[in-house]
Write a protein that holds these residues in place. Structure first.
Motif, short mmCIF file in Angstrom:
data_model
loop_
_atom_site.label_atom_id
_atom_site.label_comp_id
_atom_site.label_asym_id
_atom_site.label_seq_id
_atom_site.Cartn_x
_atom_site.Cartn_y
_atom_site.Cartn_z
N GLU A 1 -1.13 14.48 -0.32
CA GLU A 1 -2.86 14.79 -0.01
C GLU A 1 -2.77 16.16 1.46
O GLU A 1 -2.87 17.34 1.96
N SER A 2 -1.91 15.61 2.83
CA SER A 2 -2.03 16.22 4.15
C SER A 2 -1.11 16.59 4.17
O SER A 2 -1.30 18.18 4.34
N ALA A 3 -0.07 17.01 2.42
CA ALA A 3 0.64 18.13 3.12
C ALA A 3 -0.01 19.78 2.77
O ALA A 3 0.32 20.73 3.48
N ASN A 4 -0.64 19.32 1.23
CA ASN A 4 -1.40 20.33 0.69
C ASN A 4 -2.55 21.17 2.45
O ASN A 4 -2.78 22.11 2.41
N ASP A 5 -2.96 20.32 2.65
CA ASP A 5 -4.57 20.32 3.37
C ASP A 5 -3.83 21.09 4.92
O ASP A 5 -4.50 22.31 5.35
N ALA A 6 -2.41 20.96 5.03
CA ALA A 6 -1.87 21.43 5.85
C ALA A 6 -1.05 23.24 5.90
O ALA A 6 -1.56 24.04 6.08
N VAL A 7 -0.77 23.16 4.64
CA VAL A 7 -1.00 24.81 3.90
C VAL A 7 -1.65 25.44 3.50
O VAL A 7 -2.55 26.42 4.30
N THR B 1 1.03 -0.91 -0.20
CA THR B 1 -0.35 0.47 -0.23
C THR B 1 1.10 1.02 -0.01
O THR B 1 -0.03 2.28 0.45
N ILE B 2 2.39 1.37 0.05
CA ILE B 2 3.06 1.93 -0.30
C ILE B 2 2.42 3.79 -1.51
O ILE B 2 2.55 4.63 -1.10
N GLU B 3 1.79 3.10 -2.54
CA GLU B 3 0.85 3.69 -3.17
C GLU B 3 -0.36 4.79 -2.09
O GLU B 3 0.17 6.11 -2.66
N GLU B 4 -1.35 4.20 -1.83
CA GLU B 4 -1.58 5.41 -0.96
C GLU B 4 -1.17 6.12 0.51
O GLU B 4 -1.56 7.01 0.43
#
Length: 202
Positions: free
Chosen positions: A32-38, A22-25
């Motif tokens: 996605e988390s980095a984008n949401d954090a910014v 599941t490395i792709e997930e």
């Protein structure tokens, strides 16, 4: 120590994902988390500026100074080994008052200055003094009247009542502060008793 724990958890998760296929997930979630954090950080700026501006007005109006004078008798008992007119006491009172109004950016340098003054009182020893430990406990559990950051996050996520947590926050931080003081005093008198016992044996 904490950063080592976080790195270890991340490493274990990545290794597990590699073996689990599941490395792709994991990669997708990381980006996605980095984008949401910014996005969250940028969107919170205006709200935080508003609340911190109100708190700054309270500070400039002298409200923090009045609160410091109000709590001075209590802090004399919490920090009995600090002379009343010592700069450390002033920094501690200002730090506590700033924390009450959620002025974390103002409270942090005041807390650092207080620690520096307490270290001077402790003859620059590496071991933390009684007052330094008490100050750390109070800062960790500080009473907060207006949780600025939490209110801002709730507003960002369209909370129906972003300020509904104020009362519960006040009660929670009062309880945590009382708990911190009790634990601090328990370990202080416990250590003091052991030292007196060891001295009597010698």
């Amino acid at each position: 120590m904490v950063h080592i724990i976080w790195v270890g958890m991340a490493a274990v998760g990545i290794v597990y994902a590699m073996f689990n296929g599941t490395i792709e997930e994991v990669n997708k979630v990381i980006f996605e988390s980095a984008n949401d954090a910014v996005f969250l950080t940028i969107s919170l700026i205006s709200i935080l500026v508003f609340w911190l501006g109100l708190m700054r007005i309270a500070e400039e109006a002298g409200l923090l100074i009045k609160l410091a004078e109000l709590f001075k008798p209590i802090f004399k008992r919490l920090f009995p080994d600090i002379p009343p007119d010592h700069p450390a006491m002033g920094y501690i009172l200002s730090n506590f008052s700033a924390n009450i109004f959620g002025l974390g950016n103002a409270a942090t340098p005041l807390g650092i200055k207080a620690m520096n003054e307490l270290k001077k009182l402790n003859n620059d020893q590496d071991d933390a003094s009684r007052s330094m430990i008490t100050l750390l406990a109070l800062n960790t559990s500080s009473v907060t009247l207006i949780p600025t950051t939490i209110i801002a996050i709730r507003m960002q996520y369209d909370s129906i009542g972003p300020t509904d947590i104020v009362i519960s926050t006040i009660f929670a931080t009062i309880i945590s502060t009382i708990g911190a003081i009790l634990i601090d005093r328990y370990f202080y008198y416990r250590r003091k008793g052991r030292l007196e016992y060891d001295t009597s044996i010698e």
